[in-house]
Scaffold this motif. Structure first.
Motif, PDB file in Angstrom:
ATOM      1  N   ASN A   1      -2.812  -3.846  35.299  1.00  0.00           N
ATOM      2  CA  ASN A   1      -3.088  -3.608  36.711  1.00  0.00           C
ATOM      3  C   ASN A   1      -3.515  -4.876  37.427  1.00  0.00           C
ATOM      4  OD1 ASN A   1      -2.475  -0.905  36.579  1.00  0.00           O
ATOM      5  ND2 ASN A   1      -4.563  -0.296  36.102  1.00  0.00           N
ATOM      6  N   MET A   2      -3.081  -6.029  36.930  1.00  0.00           N
ATOM      7  CA  MET A   2      -3.470  -7.289  37.546  1.00  0.00           C
ATOM      8  C   MET A   2      -2.368  -8.311  37.332  1.00  0.00           C
ATOM      9  SD  MET A   2      -4.928 -10.526  36.773  1.00  0.00           S
ATOM     10  CE  MET A   2      -5.754 -11.697  37.846  1.00  0.00           C
ATOM     11  N   THR A   3      -2.085  -9.123  38.345  1.00  0.00           N
ATOM     12  CA  THR A   3      -1.110 -10.199  38.229  1.00  0.00           C
ATOM     13  C   THR A   3      -1.606 -11.389  39.031  1.00  0.00           C
ATOM     14  OG1 THR A   3       1.212 -10.800  38.535  1.00  0.00           O
ATOM     15  CG2 THR A   3       0.227  -9.390  40.212  1.00  0.00           C
ATOM     16  N   TYR A   4      -1.073 -12.576  38.716  1.00  0.00           N
ATOM     17  CA  TYR A   4      -1.522 -13.787  39.401  1.00  0.00           C
ATOM     18  C   TYR A   4      -0.426 -14.841  39.310  1.00  0.00           C
ATOM     19  CZ  TYR A   4      -2.506 -15.205  34.617  1.00  0.00           C
ATOM     20  OH  TYR A   4      -2.386 -15.491  33.276  1.00  0.00           O
ATOM     21  N   GLY A   5      -0.522 -15.837  40.162  1.00  0.00           N
ATOM     22  CA  GLY A   5       0.445 -16.918  40.171  1.00  0.00           C
ATOM     23  C   GLY A   5      -0.090 -18.104  40.951  1.00  0.00           C
ATOM     24  N   THR A   6       0.577 -19.244  40.787  1.00  0.00           N
ATOM     25  CA  THR A   6       0.177 -20.471  41.475  1.00  0.00           C
ATOM     26  C   THR A   6       1.176 -20.749  42.594  1.00  0.00           C
ATOM     27  OG1 THR A   6      -0.692 -21.311  39.380  1.00  0.00           O
ATOM     28  CG2 THR A   6      -0.393 -22.902  41.166  1.00  0.00           C
TER      29      THR A   6
ATOM     30  N   CYS B   1      -3.050  17.196  39.042  1.00  0.00           N
ATOM     31  CA  CYS B   1      -3.052  17.238  40.509  1.00  0.00           C
ATOM     32  C   CYS B   1      -3.496  15.867  41.000  1.00  0.00           C
ATOM     33  CB  CYS B   1      -3.979  18.330  41.027  1.00  0.00           C
ATOM     34  SG  CYS B   1      -3.641  19.955  40.312  1.00  0.00           S
ATOM     35  N   LEU B   2      -2.532  15.004  41.363  1.00  0.00           N
ATOM     36  CA  LEU B   2      -2.798  13.601  41.654  1.00  0.00           C
ATOM     37  C   LEU B   2      -2.516  13.289  43.112  1.00  0.00           C
ATOM     38  CD1 LEU B   2      -0.708  12.132  38.715  1.00  0.00           C
ATOM     39  CD2 LEU B   2      -3.101  12.752  38.633  1.00  0.00           C
ATOM     40  N   HIS B   3      -3.122  12.188  43.590  1.00  0.00           N
ATOM     41  CA  HIS B   3      -2.671  11.626  44.852  1.00  0.00           C
ATOM     42  C   HIS B   3      -1.204  11.214  44.709  1.00  0.00           C
ATOM     43  CE1 HIS B   3      -6.843  10.452  46.643  1.00  0.00           C
ATOM     44  NE2 HIS B   3      -6.628  11.740  46.639  1.00  0.00           N
ATOM     45  N   ASP B   4      -0.420  11.479  45.722  1.00  0.00           N
ATOM     46  CA  ASP B   4       1.014  11.183  45.671  1.00  0.00           C
ATOM     47  C   ASP B   4       1.238   9.699  45.926  1.00  0.00           C
ATOM     48  OD1 ASP B   4       3.727  11.381  45.544  1.00  0.00           O
ATOM     49  OD2 ASP B   4       3.971  12.224  47.547  1.00  0.00           O
ATOM     50  N   THR B   5       0.843   8.870  44.948  1.00  0.00           N
ATOM     51  CA  THR B   5       1.045   7.425  45.010  1.00  0.00           C
ATOM     52  C   THR B   5       1.588   6.961  43.663  1.00  0.00           C
ATOM     53  OG1 THR B   5      -1.259   7.026  44.326  1.00  0.00           O
ATOM     54  CG2 THR B   5      -0.802   7.066  46.698  1.00  0.00           C
ATOM     55  N   HIS B   6       2.311   5.842  43.696  1.00  0.00           N
ATOM     56  CA  HIS B   6       2.928   5.342  42.471  1.00  0.00           C
ATOM     57  C   HIS B   6       1.888   4.938  41.433  1.00  0.00           C
ATOM     58  CE1 HIS B   6       6.540   4.999  45.040  1.00  0.00           C
ATOM     59  NE2 HIS B   6       7.213   5.068  43.907  1.00  0.00           N
ATOM     60  N   ASP B   7       0.749   4.385  41.860  1.00  0.00           N
ATOM     61  CA  ASP B   7      -0.239   3.915  40.890  1.00  0.00           C
ATOM     62  C   ASP B   7      -0.847   5.088  40.125  1.00  0.00           C
ATOM     63  OD1 ASP B   7      -3.267   4.246  42.367  1.00  0.00           O
ATOM     64  OD2 ASP B   7      -1.515   4.271  43.650  1.00  0.00           O
ATOM     65  N   ALA B   8      -1.111   6.207  40.817  1.00  0.00           N
ATOM     66  CA  ALA B   8      -1.651   7.374  40.130  1.00  0.00           C
ATOM     67  C   ALA B   8      -0.631   7.936  39.138  1.00  0.00           C
ATOM     68  CB  ALA B   8      -2.049   8.440  41.145  1.00  0.00           C
ATOM     69  N   LEU B   9       0.641   7.954  39.528  1.00  0.00           N
ATOM     70  CA  LEU B   9       1.691   8.433  38.635  1.00  0.00           C
ATOM     71  C   LEU B   9       1.791   7.550  37.400  1.00  0.00           C
ATOM     72  CD1 LEU B   9       4.090  10.346  38.129  1.00  0.00           C
ATOM     73  CD2 LEU B   9       5.509   8.746  39.428  1.00  0.00           C
ATOM     74  N   LYS B  10       1.706   6.240  37.596  1.00  0.00           N
ATOM     75  CA  LYS B  10       1.805   5.311  36.470  1.00  0.00           C
ATOM     76  C   LYS B  10       0.688   5.555  35.460  1.00  0.00           C
ATOM     77  CE  LYS B  10       1.268   0.387  35.387  1.00  0.00           C
ATOM     78  NZ  LYS B  10       1.015  -0.956  35.942  1.00  0.00           N
ATOM     79  N   GLU B  11      -0.537   5.765  35.929  1.00  0.00           N
ATOM     80  CA  GLU B  11      -1.662   5.960  35.028  1.00  0.00           C
ATOM     81  C   GLU B  11      -1.472   7.221  34.182  1.00  0.00           C
ATOM     82  OE1 GLU B  11      -4.297   4.060  34.458  1.00  0.00           O
ATOM     83  OE2 GLU B  11      -3.686   2.518  35.874  1.00  0.00           O
TER      84      GLU B  11
ATOM     85  N   VAL C   1       1.386   8.804  33.462  1.00  0.00           N
ATOM     86  CA  VAL C   1       2.518   8.642  32.537  1.00  0.00           C
ATOM     87  C   VAL C   1       2.075   7.848  31.310  1.00  0.00           C
ATOM     88  CG1 VAL C   1       4.789   7.594  32.255  1.00  0.00           C
ATOM     89  CG2 VAL C   1       4.257   8.866  34.335  1.00  0.00           C
ATOM     90  N   GLN C   2       1.304   6.768  31.532  1.00  0.00           N
ATOM     91  CA  GLN C   2       0.818   5.985  30.398  1.00  0.00           C
ATOM     92  C   GLN C   2      -0.135   6.796  29.527  1.00  0.00           C
ATOM     93  OE1 GLN C   2      -0.831   2.513  32.321  1.00  0.00           O
ATOM     94  NE2 GLN C   2       1.134   1.453  32.375  1.00  0.00           N
ATOM     95  N   LEU C   3      -0.993   7.598  30.164  1.00  0.00           N
ATOM     96  CA  LEU C   3      -1.912   8.435  29.402  1.00  0.00           C
ATOM     97  C   LEU C   3      -1.165   9.457  28.562  1.00  0.00           C
ATOM     98  CD1 LEU C   3      -4.786   9.482  28.785  1.00  0.00           C
ATOM     99  CD2 LEU C   3      -4.607  10.906  30.829  1.00  0.00           C
ATOM    100  N   GLU C   4      -0.152  10.115  29.153  1.00  0.00           N
ATOM    101  CA  GLU C   4       0.589  11.135  28.418  1.00  0.00           C
ATOM    102  C   GLU C   4       1.420  10.528  27.286  1.00  0.00           C
ATOM    103  OE1 GLU C   4       0.851  14.385  28.230  1.00  0.00           O
ATOM    104  OE2 GLU C   4      -0.813  14.688  29.601  1.00  0.00           O
ATOM    105  N   LYS C   5       1.862   9.300  27.450  1.00  0.00           N
ATOM    106  CA  LYS C   5       2.570   8.641  26.348  1.00  0.00           C
ATOM    107  C   LYS C   5       1.637   8.479  25.151  1.00  0.00           C
ATOM    108  CE  LYS C   5       6.177   6.066  28.807  1.00  0.00           C
ATOM    109  NZ  LYS C   5       6.704   4.721  29.136  1.00  0.00           N
ATOM    110  N   GLN C   6       0.374   8.170  25.424  1.00  0.00           N
ATOM    111  CA  GLN C   6      -0.592   8.045  24.337  1.00  0.00           C
ATOM    112  C   GLN C   6      -0.908   9.399  23.718  1.00  0.00           C
ATOM    113  OE1 GLN C   6      -3.979   6.110  26.068  1.00  0.00           O
ATOM    114  NE2 GLN C   6      -2.878   4.240  26.570  1.00  0.00           N
ATOM    115  N   LEU C   7      -0.888  10.466  24.523  1.00  0.00           N
ATOM    116  CA  LEU C   7      -1.189  11.803  24.009  1.00  0.00           C
ATOM    117  C   LEU C   7       0.017  12.460  23.356  1.00  0.00           C
ATOM    118  CD1 LEU C   7      -3.311  13.205  26.998  1.00  0.00           C
ATOM    119  CD2 LEU C   7      -4.153  12.274  24.828  1.00  0.00           C
ATOM    120  N   GLY C   8       1.190  11.845  23.491  1.00  0.00           N
ATOM    121  CA  GLY C   8       2.399  12.454  22.942  1.00  0.00           C
ATOM    122  C   GLY C   8       2.906  13.602  23.781  1.00  0.00           C
TER     123      GLY C   8
END
Length: 843
Positions: A441-446, A615-625, A627-634
């Protein structure tokens, strides 16, 4: 008075009619209604009256009436007479008076009570008749008992110092009858009658007057009524003790080194449970003046030793000065010939734009190959003062125009070792070392004056750094971070609610000469009549936060601007920091979009099978979290996601499951529905809100599941899911949540970060910035691109056209249609048709 048997029905009808005429107002106590001229002593009086009662689960309740003298008794419930066949009647004779006695019983079911809608409660009373008149009993109220699962407020963990007061709040779940509350300390019941240091308030908070070490424990609030017993999450309370010094010991005898010492210990008391250690030294020494020490210190050997030590120290200082001078000379030589920062940050990527099919085939069709071009300058890229360096200047014209004084070369090579060393030295600055590296959830550049773009993949969050936003001669390392709501407690005023993720871009305080554009999703349904929307900037725990922009106000800020669209917002800002979009509902029509997701295990190895409804906020970041959680739960997605509009009506969200085939499955849910409290959803600070429905297979061979699942807000919007799939092999919805890459790498530097070629961008700006009497200027372009909501903000900037093109870049990267932009520019009617063409010679 004797009455013939044949007259009883007529007399009963007369008395009943009279009673009905007089029963317009409901009575809560026993009321007698005598027949005129009759003996009042023979009026019925009740030996047993119906009492208030609660229906627990699905068990019917029994109401009983007994009166003497009584020839008839009937029940009336909510204004309607109960059928005679539903009465169980027992007649007898009073042993002392010889008068007729009657006892009547009825059963009231849950279904009867649930049929009563509105605010009216279900009640019953009985009416007894005798030859002298009628008597009505008191009303008995029948209520369905329940106890919600979720506490309205749970105790939170605390760390307190010794003898400090402790308050642990607890608001039990809603229930009928109201829940009683008790507290557990490490599973033992807290009894205030046995401990005067503890008491429980009328609001159910547990108060410890003065914390003791024995009060360090896990505390649990327990709510119970006749239906169920609920436990809150346990709150760990730690009572810590800060350390304190013991008295100093006596001074020791004088030693050979002419000092003596004393000591103390951090033991009065010693620190416990994470308390602070004592501050200061535990050993103290000082010179002593005994005769032996004076004689020893004045010996010729000691004088020689001191002189030798001083000589060595002087030599070391001189050597250190020589090393510093040599290092400075080498550093100046390195700075005098260093590669341009655009090459140090992975170089330009080739721009590949297909030719436009518009009327002007040359418009926006340049394909400059800048991927292998590097430029070296004579002078330092990091001047020692903040002012502009005369040795590092580029004009606003051609991208590769001559640089004037100094030398420049074009060559095809990778960054040199000297450049790598420069970047290494650059990244050791203080605020660079503080950046949290390596998180998803973090990125950076010069970046330098050529600009670029930062993207947090699959979150809808990006930061566009336009050309010339960073002053020429400066190189910044910029970061972009998505915060979890539970990690950053954003203070919200009044009834404000969080509508977007909390995003930081920084470091704060860097100098920008043009606004950057922060893009992020939001879950509000924009409407000026329903919402008051504000952009909030959070300055940290000590400084708090402020509303820097009120969207839709007549006089917008010149430091900030927000282009609000259906599901995203684009924030112009010249000051980096932590931002979020918040809203305050102006009416109950204000709604937030919730994304409903149904997950279940990919493999089922037991009889139990869980369906999780998020029941999530309809935003991409909430969906991403999730999906990643369910991948860990199988888990796997078992239905296509739905959107529900959740209104500011203070009504909870309910979830229920229906039509489960009883021959194959059975539900382990004891209540008819589950519920998520309104404020848990509305405040927007709790992630992963979900309910779990546990089903049990009758046989291990059962693999097909067909049922319905409903999600709805009370008196609001709802969604229905028809579930029909095989729990062992059905993966038809897996591709719906495949996270796609957003524009490649998280950091893009220079021309590769933009769709519009640099030279064409400059020509459009120089042509449309000056006012045109025929309207063919930047204002018309804003209207064609539907970006004319706040022309005053664009007009306040040195180049309004650049602001419009920057916003177009932020909205349309990486899939923007350059042909449509070219058509919009060409449609302005500029007299010079070749104004936006670029020849190969210019590249």
């Amino acid at each position: 008075m004797a009455v013939r048997p044949g007259l009883w029905p007529a007399l009963l009808g007369i008395v009943l009619s009279a009673w009905l005429r007089g029963s317009g107002a409901q009575q809560s106590a026993t009321v007698a209604n005598p027949v005129p001229g009759a003996n009042p002593d023979l009026l019925p009086h009740f030996l047993v009256e119906p009492e208030d009662v609660y229906i627990v689960k699905n068990k019917p309740v029994l109401l009983v009436c007994k009166a003497v003298p009584a020839t008839q008794i009937f029940f009336k419930c909510n204004g309607e007479w109960v059928r005679q066949v539903d009465h169980v009647i027992e007649r007898s004779t009073d042993g002392s008076s010889g008068l007729p006695t009657m006892e009547v019983r009825i059963n009231v079911s849950r279904q009867q009570v649930e049929k009563v809608f509105g605010l009216e409660e279900y009640w019953c009373q009985c009416v007894a008749w005798s030859s002298s008149g009628t008597t009505k009993s008191q009303k008995a109220y029948i209520r369905i008992a329940y106890l919600r699962k979720n506490f309205e407020q749970e105790p939170l963990a605390k760390e307190v110092s010794l003898e400090q007061g402790i308050v642990l709040p607890c608001r039990p779940p809603e229930g009928i009858p109201p829940a009683e509350v008790e507290w557990l300390r490490n599973e033992d019941l807290v009894d205030p009658s046995l401990d005067p240091n503890v008491y429980i308030t009328r609001e159910h908070s547990l108060v410890v007057r003065q914390a003791r070490l024995a009060d360090t424990a896990n505390y649990t609030c327990v709510a119970k009524n006749i239906v169920a017993r609920r436990r809150s999450a346990s709150a760990a309370v730690i009572v810590y003790v800060d350390g304190s010094w013991s008295p100093w010991s006596k001074w020791s005898a004088c030693g050979l080194d002419c000092t003596h010492w004393r000591s103390r210990e951090c033991s009065d008391p010693a620190p416990r449970n994470g308390g602070e250690e004592c501050q200061g030294a535990d050993l103290d020494s000082r010179n002593c003046t005994s005769d032996l020490c004076v004689h020893t210190a004045s010996g010729p050997e000691d004088v020689a030793l001191y002189v030798g030590l001083i000589a060595v120290a002087v030599c070391l200082v001189l050597l250190l000065l020589v090393l510093i001078l040599v290092y400075c000379r080498k550093k100046e030589g390195l700075d005098s010939d260093v590669a341009d920062s655009s090459i140090l940050t992975s170089g330009f990527q080739p721009v590949s734009i297909k030719p436009s099919k518009a009327d002007n085939p040359h418009l926006l069709t340049i394909q400059p190959d800048l991927s292998t071009t590097t430029t070296t300058y004579q002078g330092s890229l990091c001047p020692r003062q903040d002012g502009p360096s005369p040795k590092f200047q580029l004009t606003n014209g051609h991208l590769l125009s001559p640089l004037g004084s100094g030398r420049h070369t074009l060559h095809h090579s990778s960054p040199t070792s000297e450049a790598e060393e420069f970047v290494s030295r650059l990244s050791t600055q203080t605020y660079f070392r503080s950046l949290p590296r390596g998180t998803s959830n973090m990125t950076y550049g010069t970046f330098n004056f050529l600009g670029g773009r930062l993207i947090i993949p699959n979150t809808g969050i990006s930061l566009l750094i336009p050309p010339d936003a960073i002053p020429r001669g400066k190189i910044y390392e910029i970061y972009l971070t998505l915060h979890k709501p539970e990690d950053v407690r954003l203070p919200l005023a009044g009834c404000q609610t969080l509508l977007s993720p909390i995003v930081s871009c920084g470091p704060p305080g860097v100098l920008l000469t043009r606004p950057v554009i922060l893009a992020m999703d939001h879950c509000g349904e924009p409407s000026p009549d329903s919402w008051s929307l504000r952009l909030k900037k959070h300055h940290g725990w000590l400084q708090g936060s402020e509303d820097v922009l009120h969207l839709g106000e007549d006089a917008p800020s010149h430091l900030y601007y927000c282009q609000l669209e259906a599901s995203a917002c684009y924030v112009f800002t010249e000051q980096l920091g932590r931002f979020a979009l918040v809203g305050e509902a102006l009416s109950v029509a204000a709604a937030k979009r919730l994304k409903l997701l149904l997950f279940a295990p990919v493999a089922c190895t037991s009889l139990e099978y869980n369906i999780r409804v998020y029941c999530l906020h309809d935003t991409h970041d909430a969906l991403k979290e999730v999906v990643q959680l369910e991948k860990q739960l199988g888990g796997q997605l078992i239905q296509e996601p739905r959107v529900l509009h959740f209104k500011d009506s203070y009504h909870n969200l309910r979830l229920s499951i229906h039509d489960v085939p009883s021959s194959l499955w059975k539900s382990k849910l004891l209540v008819s529905y589950q519920e998520i409290p309104f404020y848990h959803i509305w405040n927007g600070t709790q992630q992963y809100l979900h309910c779990t429905f546990t089903l049990e297979r009758v046989s291990p061979s059962t693999s097909d599941l067909a049922c319905k699942l409903w999600v709805w807000q009370v008196e609001g919007d709802g969604q229905s899911f028809n579930i029909n799939f095989s729990i062992t092999k059905d993966t038809r919805f897996a591709e719906l949540l495949a996270l796609e890459s957003e524009g490649g790498v998280p950091a893009l530097v220079g021309p590769s970060a933009f769709k519009i070629p640099f030279l064409i961008r400059q020509k459009i700006i120089s042509s449309l910035d000056p006012p045109c009497s025929r309207g063919a200027d930047w204002r018309t372009l804003a209207q064609k691109l539907h970006l004319d909501s706040h022309l005053s903000f664009f007009a306040s900037k040195p180049s309004p056209t650049a602001m419009i093109l920057n916003l177009w870049e932020a909205r349309h990267f990486p899939n923007g249609n350059l042909s449509q932009l070219a058509a919009a520019v060409a449609g302005l009617g500029q007299p010079d048709a070749g104004l936006f063409t670029v020849s190969e010679a210019e590249c």
